[in-house]
Scaffold this active site. Sequence first.
Site, PDB file in Angstrom:
ATOM      1  CG  HIS A 259      -6.490  -0.559   5.764  1.00  0.00           C
ATOM      2  ND1 HIS A 259      -7.231  -1.689   6.051  1.00  0.00           N
ATOM      3  CD2 HIS A 259      -6.396  -0.497   4.414  1.00  0.00           C
ATOM      4  CE1 HIS A 259      -7.554  -2.283   4.915  1.00  0.00           C
ATOM      5  NE2 HIS A 259      -7.069  -1.582   3.913  1.00  0.00           N
TER       6      HIS A 259
ATOM      7  CG  ASP B 232      -8.288  -3.913   8.364  1.00  0.00           C
ATOM      8  OD1 ASP B 232      -8.847  -2.929   7.846  1.00  0.00           O
ATOM      9  OD2 ASP B 232      -7.199  -4.358   7.983  1.00  0.00           O
TER      10      ASP B 232
ATOM     11  NE  ARG C  20      -4.120  -1.829   2.194  1.00  0.00           N
ATOM     12  CZ  ARG C  20      -4.148  -3.049   2.724  1.00  0.00           C
ATOM     13  NH1 ARG C  20      -3.121  -3.484   3.415  1.00  0.00           N
ATOM     14  NH2 ARG C  20      -5.204  -3.828   2.560  1.00  0.00           N
TER      15      ARG C  20
ATOM     16  NE  ARG D   1     -11.385  -8.131   4.422  1.00  0.00           N
ATOM     17  CZ  ARG D   1     -10.735  -7.240   3.680  1.00  0.00           C
ATOM     18  NH1 ARG D   1      -9.691  -6.595   4.186  1.00  0.00           N
ATOM     19  NH2 ARG D   1     -11.110  -6.979   2.434  1.00  0.00           N
TER      20      ARG D   1
END
Length: 332
Positions: free
Chosen positions: A193, A166, A106, A169
Site C-alpha cells: 500500500h 488504492d 509510511r 481510486r
Amino acid sequence: ATVQEKLLERVFDEEGTLTVRKVTIVGVGQVGMACAYSIMQQGICREIALVDMLKDKLQGELLDMQHCQRFVKHVDIQASTDYAVTANSNLCIVTAGSRQKEGESRRDLVQRNVNIFKGIIPQLVKYSPNTILMIVSNPVDILTYVAWKISGLPRERVIGSGTNLDTARFHFLISEKLNVAPTNVHGWIIGEHGDASVAVWSGVNIAGVNLKDLNPGMGGKDDPEKWEDIHKKVINSAYEMIKLKGYTSWAIGLSVAQMTQTIIRNQKNVHAISTLVKGFHGIEEDVFLSLPCVLGSKGVMYVIKQTLDENEVKQLQSCARTMHEIQKTLVF
Ligand SMILES: COc1ncc(-c2ccc3c(Nc4cccc(C(=O)O)c4)c(C(N)=O)cnc3c2)c(OC)n1
C-alpha cells in the site's frame, strides 16, 4: 409425539437467539470515526464498540453516534478505554497509531506503531479470541504482519486494508479518463500500500476488453497516452490530501465499510487486501502484501492466483524483499 420430539430434547429456543454481529473500532481519530460512521450508516452490524485512550474524545464521539440513531437502522454503540467493551467482536478494525506527518513516509512510522500494537492487539484477542483483525494503521502491510505475529491468530483471520482503496481510486481515475462508471472498470493494484504499489496493467479491462491489447505501451514510460500517470496519482493522492487537509478519512471509511460488509455478511466478494503472500509469485518470506482475496465471515477464504507479466512479478518480489528487510529491524 413427532419424530423430532421423540428424537430431540430442546435445550434453547433458537428463534429467539440472534447471532449478534459486533464490530470493534480501535482509534477514534478521523479514520476510525469515518469507518464507524460508514458502518453504522450502512446497517452492517448490530453492535459497534469504540476504544481509545482519550476518555473525553470517546465520550463525545459516543454521544454524537448515539444521536444518529433516529436516522439509521438500530445499532448498539459502546465506547470505553477498557477493552472489555470489545468482548465477542466478529471483527476488530485497528486504526490506532501515530499518524503520517506531512512529507513523512509510511515506513518512518513503523517502530512507533509496533510499540502501540504491543499494547492493543493482545487485549483485542483476549476479549475476542475468534475475531478477525483488520489493520488500517500505516504502514499497513508491515503492521498487519506485526498484528499477525503478536496476536497468534491464524493467517486467514489477520488482514490489512492494503490496496483495497488504492484499487478503488485506480478505478475512479480510469473511469474519468474513459467516461465509463468506476464499477465497470476492472483492474487491480496489488503489493505494498503506497509508494511501491503494483498496477496490474495487463489485467485492466472494460467488459473483458484488455486495454493493454488496445495500447501495448500502457503503463510503460513511452506511452503516448501516459496511462502510468493514473497509477502515479493513486500513489501520490494520500500525500496530497495529507498536505491539503492534514489526513484522509471519507474514502478509507467507505472502503473499510465495504470490506466489513463482505465479512459480516459472508458475501465472498473479492478485495485487494494485505494477506500472507508467502508461496505466491515466487515469494518465500513471511510477508504481508495485497493480492485479490475472497473474503467471508471466517476471513480470507481464497487468494486469487492472478496471471502477472514478468515486470509485475518483479515489482511484487521487490515489495516482498523491502517488507522483509524492514521486518528484520523490528523489535517486538
Ligand atoms: C495495555 O497496554 C496498552 N494499552 C494501550 C496502548 C495504546 C497506545 C497508543 C494508542 C494510540 N495511539 C497513540 C497514543 C499515544 C501516542 C501516539 C503517537 O502518535 O505517538 C499514538 C491510539 C490512537 N488513537 O492512536 C489508541 N490507543 C492506543 C493505545 C498501549 O500502548 C503501549 N499499551
